[in-house]
Design an enzyme around this catalytic site. Structure first.
Site, PDB file in Angstrom:
ATOM      1  N   GLY A 199      17.745   6.407  13.404  1.00 47.65           N
ATOM      2  CA  GLY A 199      17.084   5.729  14.529  1.00 47.65           C
ATOM      3  C   GLY A 199      15.825   4.966  14.160  1.00 47.65           C
ATOM      4  O   GLY A 199      14.940   4.788  15.004  1.00 47.65           O
ATOM      5  N   THR A 200      15.749   4.462  12.918  1.00 47.67           N
ATOM      6  CA  THR A 200      14.526   3.706  12.586  1.00 47.67           C
ATOM      7  C   THR A 200      14.518   2.349  13.317  1.00 47.67           C
ATOM      8  O   THR A 200      13.460   1.880  13.746  1.00 47.67           O
ATOM      9  CB  THR A 200      14.342   3.509  11.059  1.00 47.67           C
ATOM     10  OG1 THR A 200      15.460   2.818  10.530  1.00 47.67           O
ATOM     11  CG2 THR A 200      14.173   4.836  10.350  1.00 47.67           C
ATOM     12  N   ASN A 201      15.697   1.753  13.491  1.00 50.49           N
ATOM     13  CA  ASN A 201      15.739   0.519  14.298  1.00 50.49           C
ATOM     14  C   ASN A 201      15.294   0.813  15.729  1.00 50.49           C
ATOM     15  O   ASN A 201      14.546   0.043  16.328  1.00 50.49           O
ATOM     16  CB  ASN A 201      17.145  -0.087  14.294  1.00 50.49           C
ATOM     17  CG  ASN A 201      17.375  -0.986  13.098  1.00 50.49           C
ATOM     18  OD1 ASN A 201      16.838  -2.088  13.037  1.00 50.49           O
ATOM     19  ND2 ASN A 201      18.141  -0.505  12.126  1.00 50.49           N
ATOM     20  N   MET A 212      27.787   4.740  14.879  1.00 48.74           N
ATOM     21  CA  MET A 212      28.913   4.606  13.970  1.00 48.74           C
ATOM     22  C   MET A 212      30.284   4.826  14.623  1.00 48.74           C
ATOM     23  O   MET A 212      31.160   5.440  14.018  1.00 48.74           O
ATOM     24  CB  MET A 212      28.711   5.540  12.780  1.00 48.74           C
ATOM     25  CG  MET A 212      27.468   5.197  11.969  1.00 48.74           C
ATOM     26  SD  MET A 212      27.323   3.416  11.660  1.00 48.74           S
ATOM     27  CE  MET A 212      26.694   3.392  10.012  1.00 48.74           C
ATOM     28  N   LYS A 213      30.449   4.337  15.840  1.00 47.37           N
ATOM     29  CA  LYS A 213      31.755   4.403  16.502  1.00 47.37           C
ATOM     30  C   LYS A 213      32.102   3.026  17.034  1.00 47.37           C
ATOM     31  O   LYS A 213      31.196   2.239  17.363  1.00 47.37           O
ATOM     32  CB  LYS A 213      31.713   5.389  17.679  1.00 47.37           C
ATOM     33  CG  LYS A 213      31.448   6.823  17.279  1.00 47.37           C
ATOM     34  CD  LYS A 213      32.681   7.454  16.677  1.00 47.37           C
ATOM     35  CE  LYS A 213      32.406   8.875  16.268  1.00 47.37           C
ATOM     36  NZ  LYS A 213      33.458   9.426  15.410  1.00 47.37           N
ATOM     37  N   HIS A 247      23.966  -4.966  11.620  1.00 49.57           N
ATOM     38  CA  HIS A 247      24.767  -4.526  10.474  1.00 49.57           C
ATOM     39  C   HIS A 247      24.075  -4.979   9.183  1.00 49.57           C
ATOM     40  O   HIS A 247      23.572  -6.102   9.109  1.00 49.57           O
ATOM     41  CB  HIS A 247      26.176  -5.112  10.574  1.00 49.57           C
ATOM     42  CG  HIS A 247      27.066  -4.616   9.476  1.00 49.57           C
ATOM     43  ND1 HIS A 247      27.583  -3.335   9.472  1.00 49.57           N
ATOM     44  CD2 HIS A 247      27.503  -5.208   8.344  1.00 49.57           C
ATOM     45  CE1 HIS A 247      28.297  -3.169   8.377  1.00 49.57           C
ATOM     46  NE2 HIS A 247      28.271  -4.290   7.674  1.00 49.57           N
TER      47      HIS A 247
HETATM   48  C1  GAR Z   1      21.163   0.250   9.751  1.00 51.30           C
HETATM   49  O1  GAR Z   1      21.055  -0.197   8.426  1.00 51.30           O
HETATM   50  C2  GAR Z   1      22.226  -0.547  10.473  1.00 51.30           C
HETATM   51  O2  GAR Z   1      22.311  -1.875  10.053  1.00 51.30           O
HETATM   52  C3  GAR Z   1      23.475   0.214  10.105  1.00 51.30           C
HETATM   53  O3  GAR Z   1      23.097   1.561  10.157  1.00 51.30           O
HETATM   54  C4  GAR Z   1      21.719   1.675   9.805  1.00 51.30           C
HETATM   55  C5  GAR Z   1      21.038   2.517  10.858  1.00 51.30           C
HETATM   56  O4  GAR Z   1      19.726   2.844  10.490  1.00 51.30           O
HETATM   57  N1  GAR Z   1      24.545  -0.090  11.012  1.00 51.30           N
HETATM   58  C6  GAR Z   1      25.813  -0.236  10.648  1.00 51.30           C
HETATM   59  O5  GAR Z   1      26.192  -0.066   9.506  1.00 51.30           O
HETATM   60  C7  GAR Z   1      26.777  -0.633  11.762  1.00 51.30           C
HETATM   61  N2  GAR Z   1      28.020  -0.996  11.246  1.00 51.30           N
HETATM   62  P1  GAR Z   1      18.745   3.513  11.546  1.00 51.30           P
HETATM   63  O6  GAR Z   1      19.502   4.661  12.215  1.00 51.30           O
HETATM   64  O7  GAR Z   1      17.594   4.030  10.723  1.00 51.30           O
HETATM   65  O8  GAR Z   1      18.339   2.450  12.531  1.00 51.30           O
END
Ligand code: GAR
Length: 187
Positions: free
Chosen positions: A15-17, A90-91, A109
């Site tokens: 969840g850093t985004n 991731m679903k 992504h």
């Molecule tokens: C991020 O790098 C995002 O781009 C990727 O998961 C990570 C989540 O990081 N998403 C995918 O690969 C989607 N297909 P976070 O939980 O620290 O935000």
């Protein structure tokens, strides 16, 4: 901004985004606020971010796609959520779910889509000796990591790049790109 769009972020992991979206949503001119966080993983580290920021969160077990999406829609409607951001969720969502949410769902992504959809992105980028990598924010469709691209950030892959360094570099670019994309949608 007087009327921010009430939004929900879906997470499965760190969840850093999410934390950057929350931080930026506190700026007056940012078009959305985060009114709900949903996860399919009750051990997601990102839930601590929800707690720390006092944002309501719900864990919905992924018993099946149908079950998960039915409960999601119920909760989203209950809280009057109008916009959805996937942040490491991731679903894959069904066409029915996406349509019933009017397609107002975006995802980030860690690659220059349409290249390297799915998992193990960094490994694939390095194996293919790419000169450039990047990250992409796009609208969500029923197809994995597809849908109209909103914004992309491109950068050089270093000569001695490792999966870990590429991941860090990419994540650090993602935070700004995600917020810039949200701003551009509501302009
Ligand atoms: C991020 O790098 C995002 O781009 C990727 O998961 C990570 C989540 O990081 N998403 C995918 O690969 C989607 N297909 P976070 O939980 O620290 O935000």
């Amino acid at each position: 901004m007087d009327k921010k769009v009430k939004s929900c972020v879906f997470i499965s992991g760190n969840g850093t985004n999410l934390s950057y979206i929350i931080k930026n949503s506190r700026s007056y001119n940012f078009p959305i606020n985060v009114g709900l966080i949903i996860t399919n993983n009750n051990k997601a580290k990102g839930l601590n971010i929800a707690k720390k920021n006092n944002i309501p969160f719900i864990y919905i077990p992924y018993k099946s796609k149908g079950y998960f999406e039915r409960v999601c829609l119920f909760e989203l409607r209950k809280k009057n959520i109008k916009f959805l951001c996937l942040g490491g969720f991731m679903k894959i969502l069904s066409d029915k779910f996406i349509k019933s949410f009017n397609g107002k769902i975006i995802n980030i992504h860690p690659s220059l889509l349409p290249k390297y959809k799915g998992l193990n992105t960094y490994k694939k980028v390095l194996e293919n000796k790419e000169i450039y990598s990047g990250c992409t924010v796009h609208y969500v469709t029923k197809k994995l990591d597809s849908g109209k691209i909103i914004l992309q950030k491109k950068f050089l892959v270093a000569k001695n790049e490792t999966e870990e360094s590429l991941k860090l570099k990419t994540l650090n670019k993602e935070y700004l790109l995600y917020s810039q994309s949200i701003i551009s949608i509501f302009k």
